[in-house]
Design a protein around this motif. Sequence first.
Motif, PDB file in Angstrom:
ATOM      1  N   UNK A 229       0.812  -1.452   0.066  1.00  0.00           N
ATOM      2  CA  UNK A 229       0.267  -0.412   0.071  1.00  0.00           C
ATOM      3  C   UNK A 229       0.561   1.284  -0.498  1.00  0.00           C
ATOM      4  N   UNK A 230       2.344   0.893   0.076  1.00  0.00           N
ATOM      5  CA  UNK A 230       3.069   2.474   1.093  1.00  0.00           C
ATOM      6  C   UNK A 230       4.094   2.295  -0.293  1.00  0.00           C
ATOM      7  N   UNK A 231       3.544   3.415  -0.761  1.00  0.00           N
ATOM      8  CA  UNK A 231       4.453   4.259  -2.436  1.00  0.00           C
ATOM      9  C   UNK A 231       5.026   4.906  -2.236  1.00  0.00           C
ATOM     10  N   UNK A 232       6.758   5.835  -2.158  1.00  0.00           N
ATOM     11  CA  UNK A 232       7.450   5.881  -1.704  1.00  0.00           C
ATOM     12  C   UNK A 232       7.911   6.908  -2.916  1.00  0.00           C
ATOM     13  N   UNK A 233       8.461   8.431  -2.889  1.00  0.00           N
ATOM     14  CA  UNK A 233       9.047   9.236  -3.316  1.00  0.00           C
ATOM     15  C   UNK A 233      10.391  10.096  -3.347  1.00  0.00           C
ATOM     16  N   UNK A 234      11.531  10.668  -3.932  1.00  0.00           N
ATOM     17  CA  UNK A 234      11.195  10.345  -4.780  1.00  0.00           C
ATOM     18  C   UNK A 234      11.966   8.428  -5.303  1.00  0.00           C
ATOM     19  N   UNK A 235      11.876   7.904  -5.896  1.00  0.00           N
ATOM     20  CA  UNK A 235      13.588   6.632  -6.158  1.00  0.00           C
ATOM     21  C   UNK A 235      15.023   7.633  -6.344  1.00  0.00           C
ATOM     22  N   UNK A 236      15.414   8.363  -6.069  1.00  0.00           N
ATOM     23  CA  UNK A 236      17.476   8.319  -4.923  1.00  0.00           C
ATOM     24  C   UNK A 236      17.625   8.225  -6.418  1.00  0.00           C
ATOM     25  N   UNK A 237      17.309   6.438  -6.343  1.00  0.00           N
ATOM     26  CA  UNK A 237      18.974   5.571  -6.477  1.00  0.00           C
ATOM     27  C   UNK A 237      18.477   5.875  -8.697  1.00  0.00           C
TER      28      UNK A 237
END
Length: 359
Positions: A229-237
Amino acid sequence: MDRRSVLKNAGIAGILAAGAAPAVHAQAALRWRIASSFPKSLDTIYGSADVFASAVKRMTGGKFDISVHQAGELMPAFNVVDGVQSGTVEMCHTAPYYFFGKNEVFAIGGAIPFGMNSRQLTAWMLEGNGEKLLNEFYAKYNFVVMPGGNTGTQMGGWFRKEIKSLDDLKGLKFRAGGFAGKVLERLGVVPQNIPAGEIYQSLEKGTIDAAEWIGPYDDLKLGLNKVAPFYYYPGWWEGSLHLSFYINDKAFNSLSNENKAVVRAAALEAHVTTQAKYDTFNPGALKQLVAAKAKVLPFPQQVMDASFKAAMELYRELEGSNPDWKKIYADYRNFQRDQVLWFRFAESRFDNFMMGQKL
């Protein structure tokens, strides 16, 4: 020179020109294959190879036909570089960082943590020293590189539990693309390198605790919101992912100059089209994910700061242990410093202003 002589010479020139023109187009038909690292269901990233192949066919009047094969059709997703190196296939379309195990420099050709954004990376590749330096490096693997698209800055992925601090990352089994794992493991994460087609099943079964792919459009197609359920940002990689076409050097060098130019033009068309698709489709897909109750959250500042520190430590170590990395990374970072300086002014100021406006 009299009029008759001029006409005679003009006539000979005309005959020679008329005779020469058909010779250029009388080349034997060519048949190549592209091995993709991606499933056909992902029309954006897999579609880059389709755009390329269609452009080549169109520009050669059907004389140069390239078939595109999804991951697993000719060879597994992570074997495509070996296929090109050995000449089993003429070319592949892939994310370079999948192959950092051969040499960490492969990651620079795709994405490194806290690297350049898509415009900056394209500038380095095409107008800076990027492609030149990488082609010198790739020569030892028997292939040349062409641009194959860019995803833009990616999302940070789907998590079963909320990430409130660095402690929440420890022991987390996280599917992350290639090179990112070398930084994530320094934060206590257990990185997993899994092809796109296997991510949903792995999350659903609990084999992994979290997974990142690219962004809303592709993630929605993969159904990842249904199992985390948890959608994080940003994809720092992946401040951007520069995709690549790798072409076997013998196959490429066997082409006429005309067809080499066609391949280059087709690669550039695919490159621009791919990012245009992501920028077009991601906003609507994000709205759908939010409507489906995805919890969209930023990574905590503590996580961002620790990740940056870990990445810089890794790069310093690689500068001391990998001469290829040291040479290419130095040029990469020097270019990025100037880009960050420039973007800090007009680009960043404008973007930040517009983010606060009601349109």
